[in-house]
Design an enzyme around this catalytic site. Structure first.
Site, PDB file in Angstrom:
ATOM      1  N   LEU A   1       0.814  -1.222   0.000  1.00 51.65           N
ATOM      2  CA  LEU A   1       0.000   0.000   0.000  1.00 51.65           C
ATOM      3  C   LEU A   1       0.844   1.268   0.000  1.00 51.65           C
ATOM      4  O   LEU A   1       1.950   1.284   0.539  1.00 51.65           O
ATOM      5  CB  LEU A   1      -0.892   0.030   1.245  1.00 51.65           C
TER       6      LEU A   1
ATOM      7  N   LYS B   1       1.025  -5.061   3.389  1.00 47.47           N
ATOM      8  CA  LYS B   1       2.151  -4.239   3.847  1.00 47.47           C
ATOM      9  C   LYS B   1       1.784  -2.769   3.691  1.00 47.47           C
ATOM     10  O   LYS B   1       1.725  -2.246   2.582  1.00 47.47           O
ATOM     11  CB  LYS B   1       3.424  -4.510   3.054  1.00 47.47           C
TER      12      LYS B   1
ATOM     13  N   GLU C   1       5.411  13.505 -11.928  1.00 41.16           N
ATOM     14  CA  GLU C   1       4.371  13.505 -10.903  1.00 41.16           C
ATOM     15  C   GLU C   1       4.914  14.248  -9.678  1.00 41.16           C
ATOM     16  O   GLU C   1       5.853  13.783  -9.030  1.00 41.16           O
ATOM     17  CB  GLU C   1       3.999  12.068 -10.540  1.00 41.16           C
TER      18      GLU C   1
ATOM     19  N   CYS D   1      -3.070  10.301  -7.036  1.00 42.94           N
ATOM     20  CA  CYS D   1      -2.517   9.922  -8.349  1.00 42.94           C
ATOM     21  C   CYS D   1      -3.395  10.358  -9.509  1.00 42.94           C
ATOM     22  O   CYS D   1      -2.922  10.426 -10.628  1.00 42.94           O
ATOM     23  CB  CYS D   1      -2.190   8.438  -8.386  1.00 42.94           C
TER      24      CYS D   1
ATOM     25  N   GLU E   1      -0.784  -0.074  -9.892  1.00 41.65           N
ATOM     26  CA  GLU E   1      -1.398   1.249 -10.072  1.00 41.65           C
ATOM     27  C   GLU E   1      -0.328   2.244  -9.660  1.00 41.65           C
ATOM     28  O   GLU E   1       0.028   2.362  -8.501  1.00 41.65           O
ATOM     29  CB  GLU E   1      -2.663   1.367  -9.212  1.00 41.65           C
TER      30      GLU E   1
ATOM     31  N   SER F   1       4.761   4.035  -6.585  1.00 45.47           N
ATOM     32  CA  SER F   1       5.514   4.672  -7.668  1.00 45.47           C
ATOM     33  C   SER F   1       5.807   3.699  -8.813  1.00 45.47           C
ATOM     34  O   SER F   1       5.870   2.481  -8.611  1.00 45.47           O
ATOM     35  CB  SER F   1       6.834   5.206  -7.124  1.00 45.47           C
TER      36      SER F   1
HETATM   37  P1  ADP Z   1       6.401   6.630  -2.775  1.00 47.10           P
HETATM   38  O1  ADP Z   1       7.659   7.001  -3.492  1.00 47.10           O
HETATM   39  O2  ADP Z   1       5.230   7.428  -3.166  1.00 47.10           O
HETATM   40  O3  ADP Z   1       6.550   6.488  -1.293  1.00 47.10           O
HETATM   41  P2  ADP Z   1       6.760   3.829  -3.177  1.00 47.10           P
HETATM   42  O4  ADP Z   1       6.501   3.101  -4.440  1.00 47.10           O
HETATM   43  O5  ADP Z   1       8.155   3.988  -2.728  1.00 47.10           O
HETATM   44  O6  ADP Z   1       6.013   5.208  -3.334  1.00 47.10           O
HETATM   45  O7  ADP Z   1       5.956   3.150  -1.979  1.00 47.10           O
HETATM   46  C1  ADP Z   1       4.722   2.493  -2.103  1.00 47.10           C
HETATM   47  C2  ADP Z   1       4.784   1.202  -1.322  1.00 47.10           C
HETATM   48  O8  ADP Z   1       5.762   0.360  -1.925  1.00 47.10           O
HETATM   49  C3  ADP Z   1       5.199   1.370   0.139  1.00 47.10           C
HETATM   50  O9  ADP Z   1       4.473   0.449   0.935  1.00 47.10           O
HETATM   51  C4  ADP Z   1       6.670   1.013   0.096  1.00 47.10           C
HETATM   52  O10 ADP Z   1       7.175   0.559   1.332  1.00 47.10           O
HETATM   53  C5  ADP Z   1       6.667  -0.101  -0.926  1.00 47.10           C
HETATM   54  N1  ADP Z   1       7.976  -0.362  -1.549  1.00 47.10           N
HETATM   55  C6  ADP Z   1       9.005   0.493  -1.726  1.00 47.10           C
HETATM   56  N2  ADP Z   1      10.049  -0.126  -2.330  1.00 47.10           N
HETATM   57  C7  ADP Z   1       9.674  -1.405  -2.548  1.00 47.10           C
HETATM   58  C8  ADP Z   1      10.297  -2.551  -3.161  1.00 47.10           C
HETATM   59  N3  ADP Z   1      11.526  -2.509  -3.645  1.00 47.10           N
HETATM   60  N4  ADP Z   1       9.575  -3.698  -3.244  1.00 47.10           N
HETATM   61  C9  ADP Z   1       8.308  -3.754  -2.785  1.00 47.10           C
HETATM   62  N5  ADP Z   1       7.687  -2.719  -2.177  1.00 47.10           N
HETATM   63  C10 ADP Z   1       8.345  -1.557  -2.065  1.00 47.10           C
END
Ligand code: ADP
Length: 499
Positions: free
Chosen positions: A166, A192, A402, A303, A268, A246
């Site tokens: 999430l 998570k 973004e 988003c 997404e 992201s």
């Molecule tokens: P933002 O940059 O907006 O915080 P992220 O994509 O980093 O967006 O985070 C969205 C979710 O993905 C969070 O729960 C984050 O902990 C998780 N996340 C970040 N890096 C990884 C990864 N390498 N594998 C899986 N989940 C991840």
């Protein structure tokens, strides 16, 4: 459902709040196996809220094993779907009964206005769960049109262990978008939450258990993306991950799936949505109201935010004035104050990113016509005022990347084809909105705009009844919401019978 926005009640709830800080594994709270914690902070003050269990791959292994064994013995996966419906409806009722507590938790952990938590996030969470619960015993499978010698059955089965990763902008609501259809189908689920916003999901875990979801079926593992998220992506025992976040992390998950068990990945991944205003539009007040809401709602941390206003040059100035006037009415302030409409950005690093883009916009030659700065710095929180750039060239960083903050880029155009080209000239494709009084233009643009959701004469993401998901870098693999959401969490099987 209506929840009253009563300041006294909000503060009374805050006083009594005890954030849950342990992971939720097999029906019980527990520390991370490694004993580590991380601190979640209040973005409105910069102060720590709680130290939360920082899980890692060992916790993921444990949760997957428990989730798989629950799935295999059928305690949830093989019960009557009507039972799953009743349990999930009970969950929706329990969330409603605890809505004020959850809303306050959401607001202190994310910085979003309490009025939004109470009037949008909580009602949407409840409605989403109830809607998917109702589908649990109403989705029929199919029989193929075979000859009289055969029967061809096409049916859906739950996948097994599903993961949900999430983001921090709508923690509860997006949890519900994924929990509802995943559990309704009979899967086991590991959630998570984002490390910036784990508190509402941890409280939700208790309500999931109280509603009657059996032990072992539902787990919440707080922790970092690089540890818990990565381990989930690589785990051979997880059959599907539904992710919102992201594009960069989306790519990492696809790579992890490719390097492990080819688990289904549903992404997404954000957007850079255009709001196209054609010259024939008669009700500029309505455009201004929606356009303002679209770039400012949730501090722009959304988003689908309509952050590129692509407007015909003949109506640009009048529309800009109306949007500027409305933007000034959006009070930036303490997220717990019911009058606040723009709360704090999620964290210091994100504040710096948003301010960095504002700086870049100026450097690249766009005209700053409203805002442009951090406000309420004395609070220790991460507040940015509504900011509007005019004369933006679609090649500038503020038009391409973004930003995820309250920043609007106005991009003027002269003819309709140019508007369409500008709107589609983006790497993303999550949403687009379109304003015109002409029916033919509305249909032509709706077909040609490259976005998963196109709203006409309004800004909207649709609702729970309509599938939601993006084109291009905004994602792939499935849709949240709508009946389609159930396809994400099921495997389709063909059974061919010779008579
Ligand atoms: P933002 O940059 O907006 O915080 P992220 O994509 O980093 O967006 O985070 C969205 C979710 O993905 C969070 O729960 C984050 O902990 C998780 N996340 C970040 N890096 C990884 C990864 N390498 N594998 C899986 N989940 C991840």
């Amino acid at each position: 459902m209506s929840i009253s926005i009563d300041s006294k009640q909000i503060h009374a709830t805050l006083e009594k709040l005890t954030p849950r800080t342990q992971a939720y594994l097999s029906g019980a709270p527990r520390d991370a196996l490694g004993g580590a914690t991380f601190t979640t902070i209040n973005p409105a003050t910069g102060q720590p809220l709680a130290d939360v269990a920082a899980c890692d791959s060992a916790d993921v292994d444990l949760a997957v094993a428990a989730a798989q064994s629950a799935f295999d013995d059928g305690r949830w996966s093989r019960v009557d779907p009507a039972h799953r419906k009743r349990v999930l409806l009970r969950l929706a009722e329990l969330i409603e009964a605890n809505a004020m507590e959850l809303a306050v938790l959401e607001t202190i952990d994310t910085g979003k206005p309490i009025s939004d938590s109470l009037t949008t996030d909580l009602p949407e969470t409840i409605n989403s769960l109830a809607w998917h619960a109702e589908l649990a015993d109403k989705l029929y499978d199919r029989i193929a049109p075979t000859s009289a010698d055969n029967v061809g059955l096409i049916y859906r089965q739950p996948i097994g262990v599903v993961g949900a990763i999430l983001p921090w902008n709508f923690p509860l609501m997006l949890a519900a978008w994924k929990i509802g259809p995943a559990l309704a189908a009979g899967n086991s689920l590991i959630v998570k939450p984002a490390e910036q916003s784990p508190l509402s999901t941890l409280r939700l875990a208790e309500l999931v258990a109280a509603a009657g979801v059996p032990e072992g079926v539902f787990h919440v593992l707080p922790g970092y993306g690089e540890t818990v998220g990565r381990a989930m992506g690589l785990h051979p025992g997880i059959g599907c991950i539904s992710f919102t976040g992201s594009t960069q992390t989306g790519r990492a998950l696809i790579q992890a799936a490719a390097g492990s068990n080819l688990k289904r990945i549903i992404l997404e991944c954000g957007g850079k949505s255009p709001c196209v205003v054609l010259r024939d539009v008669s009700d500029l007040d309505a455009v201004a109201a929606h356009a303002t809401q679209s770039y400012l709602w949730n501090q722009g941390e959304n988003c689908t935010a309509g952050c590129r206003l692509i407007v015909h040059e003949s109506v640009k100035e009048l529309l800009f004035e109306k949007i500027r006037r409305r933007s000034r009415e959006w009070v930036v302030g303490d997220p717990l104050d019911p009058a606040t409409r723009i709360g704090a950005l999620i964290e210091q690093g994100h504040l710096e990113k948003v301010l960095g883009y504002i700086h870049k916009g100026r450097e690249e030659g766009a005209t700053l016509r409203l805002g442009g700065g951090q406000v309420l710095a004395g609070s220790g929180g991460y507040f940015v005022e509504p900011t509007i750039f005019d004369d933006v060239d679609n090649r500038m960083a503020i038009a391409r990347d973004e930003i995820f903050g309250p920043v609007l880029a106005i991009i003027p155009f002269r003819d309709a084809d140019e508007a369409l080209r500008l709107a589609n000239d983006t790497a993303y494709g999550l949403a687009a909105s379109l304003w015109t009084d002409d029916l033919r233009t509305a249909h032509r643009f709706s077909r040609e705009l490259q976005a998963g959701t196109v709203s006409v004469n309004c800004y909207s993401e649709g609702n729970i009844t309509t599938p939601f998901g993006g084109f291009k870098l905004s994602g792939y693999g499935g849709k949240d919401n709508g009946i389609e959401a159930h396809d994400q969490y099921t495997l389709q099987k063909t059974v061919w019978i010779q008579l």
